[in-house]
Design an enzyme around this catalytic site. Structure first.
Site, PDB file in Angstrom:
ATOM      1  N   PHE A  22       2.272   1.939  -3.405  1.00 56.25           N
ATOM      2  CA  PHE A  22       1.171   2.403  -4.247  1.00 56.25           C
ATOM      3  C   PHE A  22       0.890   3.882  -3.955  1.00 56.25           C
ATOM      4  CE2 PHE A  22      -2.561   1.487  -6.839  1.00 56.25           C
ATOM      5  CZ  PHE A  22      -3.345   2.575  -6.541  1.00 56.25           C
ATOM      6  N   CYS A  62      12.926 -19.920 -20.185  1.00 60.50           N
ATOM      7  CA  CYS A  62      11.875 -20.905 -20.433  1.00 60.50           C
ATOM      8  C   CYS A  62      12.448 -22.320 -20.313  1.00 60.50           C
ATOM      9  CB  CYS A  62      11.283 -20.679 -21.822  1.00 60.50           C
ATOM     10  SG  CYS A  62      10.068 -21.931 -22.258  1.00 60.50           S
ATOM     11  N   LYS A  92     -24.511 -19.486  18.946  1.00 59.78           N
ATOM     12  CA  LYS A  92     -24.755 -18.201  19.593  1.00 59.78           C
ATOM     13  C   LYS A  92     -25.823 -18.408  20.661  1.00 59.78           C
ATOM     14  CE  LYS A  92     -24.247 -15.966  15.110  1.00 59.78           C
ATOM     15  NZ  LYS A  92     -24.898 -15.264  13.993  1.00 59.78           N
ATOM     16  N   ASP A 111     -18.277 -19.049   4.255  1.00 55.54           N
ATOM     17  CA  ASP A 111     -16.892 -18.672   3.973  1.00 55.54           C
ATOM     18  C   ASP A 111     -16.859 -17.546   2.938  1.00 55.54           C
ATOM     19  OD1 ASP A 111     -14.208 -18.690   4.092  1.00 55.54           O
ATOM     20  OD2 ASP A 111     -13.911 -20.547   2.967  1.00 55.54           O
ATOM     21  N   CYS A 151       6.872 -16.656 -21.205  1.00 54.61           N
ATOM     22  CA  CYS A 151       7.877 -16.911 -22.231  1.00 54.61           C
ATOM     23  C   CYS A 151       7.390 -16.177 -23.481  1.00 54.61           C
ATOM     24  CB  CYS A 151       7.979 -18.412 -22.510  1.00 54.61           C
ATOM     25  SG  CYS A 151       8.917 -18.722 -24.014  1.00 54.61           S
ATOM     26  N   ASP A 204       0.854  -1.201   0.000  1.00 57.90           N
ATOM     27  CA  ASP A 204       0.000   0.000   0.000  1.00 57.90           C
ATOM     28  C   ASP A 204       0.886   1.246   0.000  1.00 57.90           C
ATOM     29  OD1 ASP A 204      -2.875  -0.936   2.013  1.00 57.90           O
ATOM     30  OD2 ASP A 204      -1.773  -1.984   0.439  1.00 57.90           O
ATOM     31  N   LEU A 263     -15.177 -13.781  15.883  1.00 62.69           N
ATOM     32  CA  LEU A 263     -15.623 -14.797  16.839  1.00 62.69           C
ATOM     33  C   LEU A 263     -14.424 -15.587  17.338  1.00 62.69           C
ATOM     34  CD1 LEU A 263     -18.634 -16.280  14.851  1.00 62.69           C
ATOM     35  CD2 LEU A 263     -18.786 -14.983  16.978  1.00 62.69           C
ATOM     36  N   CYS A 309       8.038 -21.811 -29.299  1.00 63.75           N
ATOM     37  CA  CYS A 309       8.108 -22.526 -28.017  1.00 63.75           C
ATOM     38  C   CYS A 309       7.045 -23.636 -28.067  1.00 63.75           C
ATOM     39  CB  CYS A 309       7.850 -21.550 -26.874  1.00 63.75           C
ATOM     40  SG  CYS A 309       7.817 -22.347 -25.272  1.00 63.75           S
ATOM     41  N   CYS A 313      12.145 -23.783 -24.221  1.00 64.03           N
ATOM     42  CA  CYS A 313      12.861 -23.238 -25.388  1.00 64.03           C
ATOM     43  C   CYS A 313      14.035 -22.342 -24.990  1.00 64.03           C
ATOM     44  CB  CYS A 313      11.897 -22.482 -26.291  1.00 64.03           C
ATOM     45  SG  CYS A 313      11.327 -20.934 -25.573  1.00 64.03           S
ATOM     46  N   LYS A 330     -21.268 -21.485   9.193  1.00 64.32           N
ATOM     47  CA  LYS A 330     -20.267 -20.407   9.113  1.00 64.32           C
ATOM     48  C   LYS A 330     -19.901 -20.252   7.634  1.00 64.32           C
ATOM     49  CE  LYS A 330     -16.079 -18.650  11.243  1.00 64.32           C
ATOM     50  NZ  LYS A 330     -15.519 -18.097  10.038  1.00 64.32           N
ATOM     51  N   TYR A 381     -27.217 -12.526   9.240  1.00 60.51           N
ATOM     52  CA  TYR A 381     -27.268 -13.324  10.468  1.00 60.51           C
ATOM     53  C   TYR A 381     -27.180 -12.512  11.758  1.00 60.51           C
ATOM     54  CZ  TYR A 381     -22.245 -13.020   9.404  1.00 60.51           C
ATOM     55  OH  TYR A 381     -21.005 -12.579   9.065  1.00 60.51           O
ATOM     56  N   LYS A 397     -14.723 -24.729  13.840  1.00 62.34           N
ATOM     57  CA  LYS A 397     -14.280 -24.818  12.444  1.00 62.34           C
ATOM     58  C   LYS A 397     -14.041 -26.274  12.051  1.00 62.34           C
ATOM     59  CE  LYS A 397     -11.623 -21.279  11.205  1.00 62.34           C
ATOM     60  NZ  LYS A 397     -11.437 -20.284  10.210  1.00 62.34           N
ATOM     61  N   GLU A 410     -23.053 -12.135   5.591  1.00 61.32           N
ATOM     62  CA  GLU A 410     -21.892 -12.601   4.842  1.00 61.32           C
ATOM     63  C   GLU A 410     -22.191 -12.597   3.338  1.00 61.32           C
ATOM     64  OE1 GLU A 410     -19.546 -13.336   6.985  1.00 61.32           O
ATOM     65  OE2 GLU A 410     -18.027 -14.538   5.932  1.00 61.32           O
ATOM     66  N   GLU A 429     -25.721 -21.985  13.562  1.00 62.01           N
ATOM     67  CA  GLU A 429     -25.799 -21.522  12.168  1.00 62.01           C
ATOM     68  C   GLU A 429     -24.599 -22.035  11.408  1.00 62.01           C
ATOM     69  OE1 GLU A 429     -25.796 -17.271  12.373  1.00 62.01           O
ATOM     70  OE2 GLU A 429     -27.690 -17.207  13.451  1.00 62.01           O
ATOM     71  N   ARG A 484     -16.258  -4.910   6.543  1.00 67.21           N
ATOM     72  CA  ARG A 484     -15.761  -4.988   7.917  1.00 67.21           C
ATOM     73  C   ARG A 484     -14.541  -4.079   8.103  1.00 67.21           C
ATOM     74  NH1 ARG A 484     -12.102  -8.171  10.889  1.00 67.21           N
ATOM     75  NH2 ARG A 484     -12.826  -8.438  13.021  1.00 67.21           N
TER      76      ARG A 484
HETATM   77  S1  IVH Z   1     -21.787 -13.845  13.728  1.00 71.94           S
HETATM   78  C1  IVH Z   1     -19.656 -10.963  16.777  1.00 71.94           C
HETATM   79  N1  IVH Z   1     -22.567 -15.734  12.126  1.00 71.94           N
HETATM   80  O1  IVH Z   1     -17.223 -15.355  10.639  1.00 71.94           O
HETATM   81  C2  IVH Z   1     -19.464 -11.694  15.521  1.00 71.94           C
HETATM   82  N2  IVH Z   1     -20.455 -14.750  11.696  1.00 71.94           N
HETATM   83  O2  IVH Z   1     -14.918 -14.561  12.915  1.00 71.94           O
HETATM   84  C3  IVH Z   1     -20.677 -11.776  14.738  1.00 71.94           C
HETATM   85  N3  IVH Z   1     -19.347 -15.620   9.691  1.00 71.94           N
HETATM   86  O3  IVH Z   1     -16.555 -11.948  10.809  1.00 71.94           O
HETATM   87  C4  IVH Z   1     -20.544 -12.693  13.618  1.00 71.94           C
HETATM   88  N4  IVH Z   1     -20.902 -17.056   9.119  1.00 71.94           N
HETATM   89  O4  IVH Z   1     -17.591 -12.842   8.668  1.00 71.94           O
HETATM   90  C5  IVH Z   1     -21.592 -14.865  12.410  1.00 71.94           C
HETATM   91  N5  IVH Z   1     -23.450 -17.399  10.769  1.00 71.94           N
HETATM   92  C6  IVH Z   1     -22.479 -16.541  11.045  1.00 71.94           C
HETATM   93  C7  IVH Z   1     -21.310 -16.434  10.250  1.00 71.94           C
HETATM   94  C8  IVH Z   1     -20.325 -15.524  10.619  1.00 71.94           C
HETATM   95  C9  IVH Z   1     -19.723 -16.542   8.792  1.00 71.94           C
HETATM   96  C10 IVH Z   1     -18.053 -14.905   9.639  1.00 71.94           C
HETATM   97  C11 IVH Z   1     -18.165 -13.413   9.805  1.00 71.94           C
HETATM   98  C12 IVH Z   1     -17.322 -13.076  10.992  1.00 71.94           C
HETATM   99  C13 IVH Z   1     -16.468 -14.290  11.133  1.00 71.94           C
HETATM  100  C14 IVH Z   1     -16.201 -14.557  12.604  1.00 71.94           C
END
Ligand code: IVH
Length: 685
Positions: A46, A415, A297, A127, A433, A43, A93, A439, A418, A125, A234, A321, A182, A123, A146
């Protein structure tokens, strides 16, 4: 200041040259950062370059250009978007991979509450990347990333391109509230994008999360709209009188029209939580998107208050995880593969190791930056993982096992096939190349691309035959295919008489293949199937395309600067001019023979129509085409004479205001289609 002083001794031409160089370099870095999510400079570097350009442009207003990176809101990494300070920080989290640690978490909850009368909402998680949405009077007024947790980028326009997101709510929602969730990309959309990149001979994107995050940072919302993103919400930030639990909040959010996940479960003890976790660890492969765990939660808001927060995360929630299975094995050697565009990909040869039921022998190392980042050395013991991706990746090195005498790896300079010296264009991660004429893997790869099913699709000719023809000195380029004779071909190993005849007939038939597919077959960098179609529709003959300058090319829908530069580069190369001339002489189609417009109706006869914004069912070009075949005329600006404005997503606010002012009827895509009696979802092209 010293910088400016020094520059004043430069000649005007040198200044312009410097300005142009900086503009070009900064655009490349912007592209790498936002599109590829893979910056190649810091950065700081840049910002330094950008500052130099700003100063030079200030001192020389005569060189002003609206296309300069300085003119794009902010112009720099994370400066292209306005910043916004989150009212409540976006925390992360606490997370764990271990069952025991999850039981410890549960015990802490019981201890702190003093009883076990509680519920967890479990719930998935997702990605992706988290986002905060601000609604006022039911309208989405702001979307913020975020960022660093306390401050993020305002990416409202880009987020509005997400089809699953209601920008206007329904029901009994609070007047003003914030909701978090998300953003992610489905694996299928990701695969499609990578397939397109493969067709274009480009290195592939690593995973859907990277693409989603890069996409959200694109400058042009129209480009964002082309890459379908999705969202799950969520977390409701607003507390109301009636909402007392997280489960209530999810129900309310859903009722207001916000997309929440259907895979949520309320559990009253940790064993039920483990059932949920185990179920989804098995089932996640059947989802259309990636998840990397489960979040639990505490349901009740009062209990959440009692439990409180640590400095980084809430005490009332945790992420479990899923393990990505990893193995440790030895790096035996590195191969460097040469693609059809000349791009070099380093590939690790590993001591075979079992991972998720398959034996892994090779892993991609992507490019020189990745090798440098890992500081990987031949003989090292490396960790290999298979995440959501099919290609296993090397995630780290077991340094305890490194033989201290092993020297750092020197990336190749020439290369491997070649021996031509490699080049690395400024700002690009991959080495290339440049010897495209002789080539071997490039030559063979280009001919194989030319006969690809979606290009010339020559009957009787496959990848192996191309290899054979090349090895026997019968073809060195695509044009040579058309000089092949039956007598030459039949002499080849494993080539039966009938196959040789079929091959020659197949090649003769190639004259029937339409221009757009010939154009795709040429293998111009970044010109995939879709771009080739656009080009053929716009430049009806190859001569018109050869004469088109940069401005004419970028004026075509979906042709950006990067593609335009590549087309010019290709067509100006005398080697390609000669190839095209030979293909023309062989009778291939270099002219768009598609019938001129067939009129469908006169429903828009005499009407002036302005198209604005991004559409969901059809492209802008397709909508314009529909205007014409229904008797209408496409106009560019809104005036008193405009009969209709067809407005897609992200129509410019100035245009919208003008249309309202002049009382011009504004039609949605659907209304337009209904007007011309075409409520269909079928593509025209
Ligand atoms: S709750 C106070 N619920 O996981 C935190 N997070 O490290 C509130 N994520 O930054 C987040 N699925 O980007 C929550 N069902 C879910 C989620 C979720 C993915 C991500 C989110 C967060 C990271 C937590």
């Amino acid at each position: 200041m010293l910088l400016i002083f020094e520059k004043s001794f430069m000649h005007t031409s040198e200044i312009l040259e410097k300005i142009n160089r900086l503009r070009k370099e900064l655009s490349i870095h912007n592209y790498q950062y936002y599109v590829m999510a893979a910056p190649s400079i810091s950065d700081f570097e840049f910002d330094k370059m950008l500052e130099e350009l700003i100063q030079l442009e200030k001192a020389h207003p005569e060189f002003y250009s609206p296309d300069s990176p300085t003119q794009k809101v902010g112009g720099a990494i994370n400066k292209n978007f306005e910043n916004f300070t989150h009212q409540y920080p976006m925390l992360s989290l606490g997370n764990t991979y271990s069952e025991d640690e999850l039981r410890d978490f549960d015990q802490r909850i019981i201890k702190q509450l003093g009883h076990s009368d509680y519920e967890y909402v479990c719930e998935l998680k997702f990605d992706g990347l988290s986002i905060s949405l601000h609604y006022e009077n039911g309208l989405l007024i702001r979307a913020v990333t975020r960022g660093d947790g306390s401050k993020g980028d305002v990416v409202t326009d880009n987020v509005k391109t997400i089809k699953a997101l209601h920008t206007c709510l329904q029901g009994n929602y609070p007047a003003s509230f914030e909701v978090r969730g998300e953003i992610f990309m489905h694996r299928q959309a990701f695969d499609r994008l990578n397939k397109q990149r493969e067709e274009e001979g480009e290195p592939l994107y690593a995973n859907p999360r990277n693409v989603a995050s890069g996409t959200l940072k694109l400058q042009d919302s129209a480009d964002v709209a082309k890459r379908p993103l999705d969202i799950y919400l969520y977390q409701l930030i607003e507390k109301t009188e009636t909402i007392k639990t997280h489960a209530d909040s999810l129900t309310a959010m859903k009722a207001w029209g916000l997309k929440t996940s259907e895979h949520t479960k309320t559990c009253s003890n940790i064993e039920a939580v483990f059932n949920f976790i185990n179920y989804w660890d098995r089932e996640r492969k059947n989802l259309s998107y990636d998840i990397d765990g489960v979040v639990l939660k505490i349901n009740d808001y009062h209990q959440r208050e009692e439990l409180g927060f640590t400095a980084k995360s809430p005490r009332w929630a945790i992420a479990f995880k899923f393990k990505t299975e990893a193995a440790c094995t030895q790096l035996l050697s590195i191969d460097y593969q040469v693609g059809r565009t000349g791009s070099i990909t380093p590939v690790a040869n590993l001591q075979p190791v079992l991972l998720l039921g398959t034996t892994v022998k090779r892993a991609s190392l992507h490019n020189a930056n990745e090798i440098e980042r890992l500081d990987i050395r031949v003989g090292d013991y490396v960790f290999v993982e298979k995440g959501g991706e099919i290609i296993p990746k090397i995630t780290g090195i077991n340094l305890d096992k490194r033989n201290q005498d092993t020297p750092p790896l020197q990336y190749i300079t020439h290369c491997p096939v070649c021996q031509t010296e490699l080049v690395r264009n400024e700002g690009e991660a991959n080495h290339y190349c440049p010897n495209e004429v002789s080539c071997a893997p490039q030559v063979v790869g280009r001919i194989q691309h030319f006969i690809h099913r979606k290009a010339m699709d020559i009957n009787g000719l496959g990848d192996e035959t191309i290899q054979l023809l090349y090895e026997n000195n019968l073809v060195h380029n695509i044009a040579d295919l058309f000089d092949l004779k039956y007598e030459d071909v039949v002499k080849l190993d494993r080539m039966a008489d009938k196959s040789a005849q079929n091959l020659i007939v197949g090649i003769k038939e190639a004259v029937k293949i339409p221009y757009q597919r010939v154009l795709f077959g040429l293998g111009i960098r970044y010109v995939g199937e879709t771009v080739a179609k656009k080009l053929a529709a716009h430049f009806k003959t190859i001569e018109q395309l050869q004469e088109a300058n940069f401005e004419a090319l970028v004026a075509v829908d979906e042709i950006g600067e990067r593609i335009a530069a590549s087309i010019i580069d290709y067509l100006q190369n005398p080697y390609h001019t000669e190839q095209i001339a030979r293909l023309k002489a062989a009778g291939l189609q270099f002219e768009n023979m598609e019938k001129e417009k067939v009129m469908e109706s006169a429903l828009l006869a005499g009407k002036a129509v302005v198209i604005s914004g991004v559409f969901s069912q059809y492209s802008r070009d397709e909508i314009k085409h529909m205007v014409e075949i229904n008797g209408g005329k496409n106009a560019s600006g809104i005036t008193g004479k405009t009969d209709y404005v067809v407005a897609g997503e992200n129509m410019g606010p100035a245009k919208l205001e003008k249309a309202v002012q002049l009382n011009v009827p504004i039609l949605s895509e659907k209304e337009f289609l209904e007007l011309i009696g075409k409520p269909t979802t079928q593509s025209l092209f």
